[in-house]
Design a protein around this motif. Structure first.
Motif, PDB file in Angstrom:
ATOM      1  N   VAL A  30       0.836  -1.205   0.000  1.00 54.09           N
ATOM      2  CA  VAL A  30       0.000   0.000   0.000  1.00 54.09           C
ATOM      3  C   VAL A  30       0.865   1.247   0.000  1.00 54.09           C
ATOM      4  CG1 VAL A  30      -1.664   1.326   1.331  1.00 54.09           C
ATOM      5  CG2 VAL A  30      -1.956  -1.129   1.107  1.00 54.09           C
ATOM      6  N   VAL A  31       1.921   1.220   0.790  1.00 57.02           N
ATOM      7  CA  VAL A  31       2.749   2.422   0.882  1.00 57.02           C
ATOM      8  C   VAL A  31       3.841   2.387  -0.180  1.00 57.02           C
ATOM      9  CG1 VAL A  31       2.312   3.104   3.237  1.00 57.02           C
ATOM     10  CG2 VAL A  31       3.968   1.307   2.805  1.00 57.02           C
ATOM     11  N   ALA A  32       3.415   2.380  -1.417  1.00 57.23           N
ATOM     12  CA  ALA A  32       4.388   2.446  -2.494  1.00 57.23           C
ATOM     13  C   ALA A  32       5.142   3.755  -2.395  1.00 57.23           C
ATOM     14  CB  ALA A  32       3.674   2.364  -3.831  1.00 57.23           C
ATOM     15  N   PRO A  33       6.427   3.712  -2.689  1.00 51.67           N
ATOM     16  CA  PRO A  33       7.217   4.949  -2.586  1.00 51.67           C
ATOM     17  C   PRO A  33       6.620   6.011  -3.493  1.00 51.67           C
ATOM     18  CG  PRO A  33       8.618   3.057  -3.031  1.00 51.67           C
ATOM     19  CD  PRO A  33       7.210   2.584  -3.143  1.00 51.67           C
ATOM     20  N   PRO A  34       6.420   7.184  -2.969  1.00 50.19           N
ATOM     21  CA  PRO A  34       5.832   8.235  -3.787  1.00 50.19           C
ATOM     22  C   PRO A  34       6.896   8.850  -4.674  1.00 50.19           C
ATOM     23  CG  PRO A  34       6.410   9.084  -1.663  1.00 50.19           C
ATOM     24  CD  PRO A  34       6.828   7.646  -1.657  1.00 50.19           C
ATOM     25  N   ALA A  37       9.123  14.080  -6.586  1.00 48.92           N
ATOM     26  CA  ALA A  37       8.765  15.312  -7.283  1.00 48.92           C
ATOM     27  C   ALA A  37       7.353  15.736  -6.915  1.00 48.92           C
ATOM     28  CB  ALA A  37       8.880  15.112  -8.781  1.00 48.92           C
ATOM     29  N   THR A  38       6.462  14.764  -6.820  1.00 52.13           N
ATOM     30  CA  THR A  38       5.092  15.085  -6.483  1.00 52.13           C
ATOM     31  C   THR A  38       5.015  15.690  -5.093  1.00 52.13           C
ATOM     32  OG1 THR A  38       4.639  13.047  -7.629  1.00 52.13           O
ATOM     33  CG2 THR A  38       2.776  14.138  -6.597  1.00 52.13           C
ATOM     34  N   LEU A  39       5.793  15.089  -4.197  1.00 54.12           N
ATOM     35  CA  LEU A  39       5.768  15.576  -2.821  1.00 54.12           C
ATOM     36  C   LEU A  39       6.284  16.991  -2.719  1.00 54.12           C
ATOM     37  CD1 LEU A  39       7.149  12.526  -0.934  1.00 54.12           C
ATOM     38  CD2 LEU A  39       4.955  13.610  -0.561  1.00 54.12           C
ATOM     39  N   ALA A  40       7.382  17.209  -3.433  1.00 52.76           N
ATOM     40  CA  ALA A  40       8.034  18.497  -3.268  1.00 52.76           C
ATOM     41  C   ALA A  40       7.364  19.576  -4.094  1.00 52.76           C
ATOM     42  CB  ALA A  40       9.494  18.376  -3.680  1.00 52.76           C
ATOM     43  N   GLU A 138       4.009   5.984   5.926  1.00 55.55           N
ATOM     44  CA  GLU A 138       3.098   6.733   5.062  1.00 55.55           C
ATOM     45  C   GLU A 138       3.911   7.755   4.275  1.00 55.55           C
ATOM     46  OE1 GLU A 138       0.537   8.501   8.045  1.00 55.55           O
ATOM     47  OE2 GLU A 138       1.823  10.265   8.229  1.00 55.55           O
ATOM     48  N   ALA A 139       3.379   8.132   3.128  1.00 50.36           N
ATOM     49  CA  ALA A 139       4.014   9.217   2.373  1.00 50.36           C
ATOM     50  C   ALA A 139       3.589  10.531   3.018  1.00 50.36           C
ATOM     51  CB  ALA A 139       3.574   9.160   0.921  1.00 50.36           C
ATOM     52  N   ILE A 140       4.533  11.434   3.196  1.00 50.56           N
ATOM     53  CA  ILE A 140       4.152  12.707   3.815  1.00 50.56           C
ATOM     54  C   ILE A 140       3.286  13.498   2.841  1.00 50.56           C
ATOM     55  CG2 ILE A 140       6.118  12.849   5.369  1.00 50.56           C
ATOM     56  CD1 ILE A 140       7.341  14.918   3.407  1.00 50.56           C
ATOM     57  N   GLN A 141       2.377  14.260   3.403  1.00 49.63           N
ATOM     58  CA  GLN A 141       1.450  15.059   2.591  1.00 49.63           C
ATOM     59  C   GLN A 141       1.246  16.396   3.267  1.00 49.63           C
ATOM     60  OE1 GLN A 141      -2.087  12.609   2.201  1.00 49.63           O
ATOM     61  NE2 GLN A 141      -1.976  12.884  -0.005  1.00 49.63           N
ATOM     62  N   ALA A 142       1.192  17.429   2.478  1.00 51.99           N
ATOM     63  CA  ALA A 142       0.966  18.753   3.051  1.00 51.99           C
ATOM     64  C   ALA A 142      -0.415  18.803   3.699  1.00 51.99           C
ATOM     65  CB  ALA A 142       1.072  19.809   1.968  1.00 51.99           C
ATOM     66  N   GLN A 143      -0.453  19.391   4.880  1.00 50.34           N
ATOM     67  CA  GLN A 143      -1.725  19.580   5.566  1.00 50.34           C
ATOM     68  C   GLN A 143      -1.943  21.064   5.749  1.00 50.34           C
ATOM     69  OE1 GLN A 143      -1.636  17.546   9.324  1.00 50.34           O
ATOM     70  NE2 GLN A 143      -2.074  15.575   8.384  1.00 50.34           N
ATOM     71  N   SER A 144      -3.149  21.494   5.614  1.00 53.56           N
ATOM     72  CA  SER A 144      -3.415  22.874   6.000  1.00 53.56           C
ATOM     73  C   SER A 144      -4.262  22.829   7.253  1.00 53.56           C
ATOM     74  CB  SER A 144      -4.114  23.632   4.886  1.00 53.56           C
ATOM     75  OG  SER A 144      -5.351  23.056   4.635  1.00 53.56           O
ATOM     76  N   ALA A 145      -3.684  23.288   8.318  1.00 52.55           N
ATOM     77  CA  ALA A 145      -4.374  23.200   9.592  1.00 52.55           C
ATOM     78  C   ALA A 145      -3.969  24.376  10.448  1.00 52.55           C
ATOM     79  CB  ALA A 145      -4.015  21.897  10.293  1.00 52.55           C
ATOM     80  N   GLN A 146      -4.849  24.770  11.322  1.00 52.53           N
ATOM     81  CA  GLN A 146      -4.490  25.813  12.274  1.00 52.53           C
ATOM     82  C   GLN A 146      -3.628  25.183  13.348  1.00 52.53           C
ATOM     83  OE1 GLN A 146      -7.828  27.934  13.836  1.00 52.53           O
ATOM     84  NE2 GLN A 146      -7.700  29.331  12.113  1.00 52.53           N
ATOM     85  N   VAL A 147      -2.475  25.775  13.582  1.00 57.64           N
ATOM     86  CA  VAL A 147      -1.596  25.225  14.613  1.00 57.64           C
ATOM     87  C   VAL A 147      -1.122  26.335  15.543  1.00 57.64           C
ATOM     88  CG1 VAL A 147      -0.798  23.228  13.281  1.00 57.64           C
ATOM     89  CG2 VAL A 147       0.396  25.413  13.064  1.00 57.64           C
TER      90      VAL A 147
ATOM     91  N   GLY B 234      10.784  11.232   1.408  1.00 58.54           N
ATOM     92  CA  GLY B 234       9.468  11.729   1.800  1.00 58.54           C
ATOM     93  C   GLY B 234       8.564  10.664   2.377  1.00 58.54           C
ATOM     94  N   ILE B 235       9.147   9.573   2.848  1.00 66.81           N
ATOM     95  CA  ILE B 235       8.368   8.530   3.522  1.00 66.81           C
ATOM     96  C   ILE B 235       8.507   8.735   5.020  1.00 66.81           C
ATOM     97  CG2 ILE B 235       8.120   6.052   3.939  1.00 66.81           C
ATOM     98  CD1 ILE B 235       7.376   6.707   1.144  1.00 66.81           C
ATOM     99  N   ALA B 236       7.372   8.747   5.708  1.00 68.03           N
ATOM    100  CA  ALA B 236       7.398   8.888   7.159  1.00 68.03           C
ATOM    101  C   ALA B 236       7.228   7.520   7.803  1.00 68.03           C
ATOM    102  CB  ALA B 236       6.284   9.816   7.610  1.00 68.03           C
ATOM    103  N   THR B 237       7.956   7.295   8.871  1.00 69.08           N
ATOM    104  CA  THR B 237       7.800   6.078   9.655  1.00 69.08           C
ATOM    105  C   THR B 237       7.329   6.474  11.043  1.00 69.08           C
ATOM    106  OG1 THR B 237       9.626   5.086   8.424  1.00 69.08           O
ATOM    107  CG2 THR B 237       8.934   3.968  10.432  1.00 69.08           C
ATOM    108  N   LEU B 238       6.260   5.836  11.506  1.00 72.25           N
ATOM    109  CA  LEU B 238       5.636   6.199  12.770  1.00 72.25           C
ATOM    110  C   LEU B 238       5.818   5.090  13.792  1.00 72.25           C
ATOM    111  CD1 LEU B 238       3.826   7.225  10.233  1.00 72.25           C
ATOM    112  CD2 LEU B 238       2.071   7.622  11.941  1.00 72.25           C
ATOM    113  N   THR B 239       6.043   5.466  15.038  1.00 71.06           N
ATOM    114  CA  THR B 239       6.018   4.458  16.089  1.00 71.06           C
ATOM    115  C   THR B 239       4.553   4.079  16.327  1.00 71.06           C
ATOM    116  OG1 THR B 239       5.961   6.186  17.764  1.00 71.06           O
ATOM    117  CG2 THR B 239       8.124   5.285  17.191  1.00 71.06           C
ATOM    118  N   PRO B 240       4.320   2.888  16.923  1.00 73.87           N
ATOM    119  CA  PRO B 240       2.940   2.375  16.995  1.00 73.87           C
ATOM    120  C   PRO B 240       1.937   3.329  17.665  1.00 73.87           C
ATOM    121  CG  PRO B 240       4.487   0.641  17.523  1.00 73.87           C
ATOM    122  CD  PRO B 240       5.300   1.897  17.382  1.00 73.87           C
ATOM    123  N   GLY B 241       2.357   4.079  18.669  1.00 70.38           N
ATOM    124  CA  GLY B 241       1.398   4.921  19.373  1.00 70.38           C
ATOM    125  C   GLY B 241       1.307   6.351  18.858  1.00 70.38           C
TER     126      GLY B 241
END
Lengths: 172, 247
Positions: A30-34, A37-40, A138-147, B234-241
């Motif tokens: 499922v987590v195929a390498p992205p 270029a798309t990410l950046a 997971e592949a990182i993805q830009a999020q727009s969120a209030q922080v 650009g791959i993130a690895t997460l610990t279980p929690g």
């Protein structure tokens, strides 16, 4: 009796292990390498989505809070750039070089490709699920969120922006 | 009430939500950061650490804070199998990798002693929070995209935690692989650690970052700590929690 219990236990453990492996195998696919270029590549034009950090106030209301002043990768109105692929300057990210190539289609950035990233060896993107099967990926993805605050490394991106703005200046 | 100042070479932000907070409360916290800077900055010739490095400040004259910090750095070096090390060649000491988190934690402790229950203390992206933000919600902290500083790629909700990110921006100053000093750390670009306090989150993030790909496994084994590692692809690895902090 003891032996029977023991061998039964071993069989059950094997079954659980087998199921676990299958599950893990599935999630790895499922987590195929992205595509990096798309990410950046920049997020869609401002009209299509809110700006990346609409309410970021992490560094307060001082002037230092404003985004990096150099030409940002945000696509500008159509037609601003000429179609083609442009190679940016090599920018020093302190621990290595960053160089990008930007592709313009229809006057907009369509792709940003890393030619050099602080990794001179050939890119290996396999995910090491065997070594650490309990870790999720997971592949990182830009999020727009209030922080309320932001944490992260930044030198890489400074070099990225430098190389990208050089490439974009050629496209004008 | 919130203020940001440039100290220790980085933006330092203090925010107090409690209504009774006064400007002088925030001022006192910045006074403390100033003291830390003047004691531990290797860029200031007048600092105590510079005096030690210049060989003109014998051990028996060290301040209690200096003694404590250097002892803790040594303890951390042993606990991390040498991955956390403030001294490259055994002579020049640069405890800044420890001091930042320590100063944040002490600043937060001062706010707690003053009776505050809802606050945020951050220095250069490492932070300690308590209680709720101005909207009465848990503190929402974004993890920056290491490939684009204007983006965040993950948001976590914290109420009584420390959070630190080790990344390429500080590698070279005090993060390197002590077993392969000449080899740059290439695989990992950013490693964020959440823990019960900023001192531990920070030092584990630093040590784990130096371990490269194995670092996230190191964090996963620590009870009470979670981690989010971003690699060069650009791959993130997460610990279980870790997901429990995401909303």
């Amino acid at each position: 009796m003891k032996k029977l219990l023991l061998s039964g236990g071993i069989i059950i453990v094997f079954i659980i292990y087998g199921l676990h492996q299958r599950q893990e195998g599935g999630s790895v696919h499922v987590v195929a390498p992205p595509n990096l270029a798309t990410l950046a590549s920049p997020t869609p034009p401002p009209t299509a989505s809110p700006s990346p950090l609409p309410a970021y106030t992490g560094t307060g209301s001082t002037a230092t809070n404003t985004p990096v002043p150099s030409p940002s990768p945000t696509p500008t109105p159509a037609g601003m750039y000429k179609n083609g692929t442009y190679t940016g300057s090599v920018a020093d990210a302190y621990y290595g070089n960053v160089q990008v190539a930007v592709t313009i289609r229809g006057g907009k950035i369509s792709a940003v490709q890393f030619l050099q990233y602080p990794n001179d060896r050939s890119t290996s993107r396999e995910i090491n699920a065997q070594a650490m099967p309990y870790l999720q990926q997971e592949a990182i993805q830009a999020q727009s969120a209030q922080v309320d605050g932001v944490s992260g490394a930044s030198d890489t991106s400074a070099a990225f922006i430098q190389s990208l703005s050089d490439a974009l200046s050629q496209a004008q | 009430m919130k203020e940001t100042r440039l100290l220790m070479g980085m933006p330092v932000t203090v925010e107090i939500i409690d209504r009774k907070a006064k400007q002088s409360d925030i001022g006192r916290i910045f006074d403390y950061f100033t003291y830390v800077d003047e004691t531990f900055s290797t860029y200031k010739e007048s600092s105590e650490i510079s005096a030690i490095n210049a060989g003109r400040h014998p051990r028996k004259q060290w301040s209690a804070d200096m003694r404590y910090v250097l002892e803790q750095c040594e303890r951390c070096r042993q606990e991390t199998g040498g991955y956390f090390n403030i001294s490259r060649d055994g002579n020049f000491l640069d405890p800044s990798g420890y001091v930042k988190g320590w100063a944040i934690q002490n600043a937060a402790a001062r706010l707690a002693e003053a009776g505050f229950r809802n606050y945020y203390v951050e220095a250069g992206g490492d932070l300690q929070v308590r209680g709720q933000n101005a909207a009465g919600q848990p503190w929402r902290i974004g993890i920056r995209n290491p490939f684009n500083r204007n983006e965040i790629v993950k948001t976590v909700n914290l109420d009584n935690h420390g959070l630190a990110t080790s990344g390429t921006s500080i590698r070279g100053q005090h993060i390197y692989d002590p077993y392969r000093v000449d080899q740059p750390i290439l695989d990992t670009v950013s490693l964020t650690v959440i823990g019960p306090n900023i001192v531990d989150a920070d030092r584990y993030a630093t040590a784990a970052f130096a371990m490269g790909r194995n670092g996230i496994g190191f964090i996963a084994k620590l009870e009470g700590f979670e981690g989010y590692m971003i690699d060069k692809d650009g791959i993130a690895t997460l610990t279980p929690g870790f997901k429990e902090y995401c909303a």
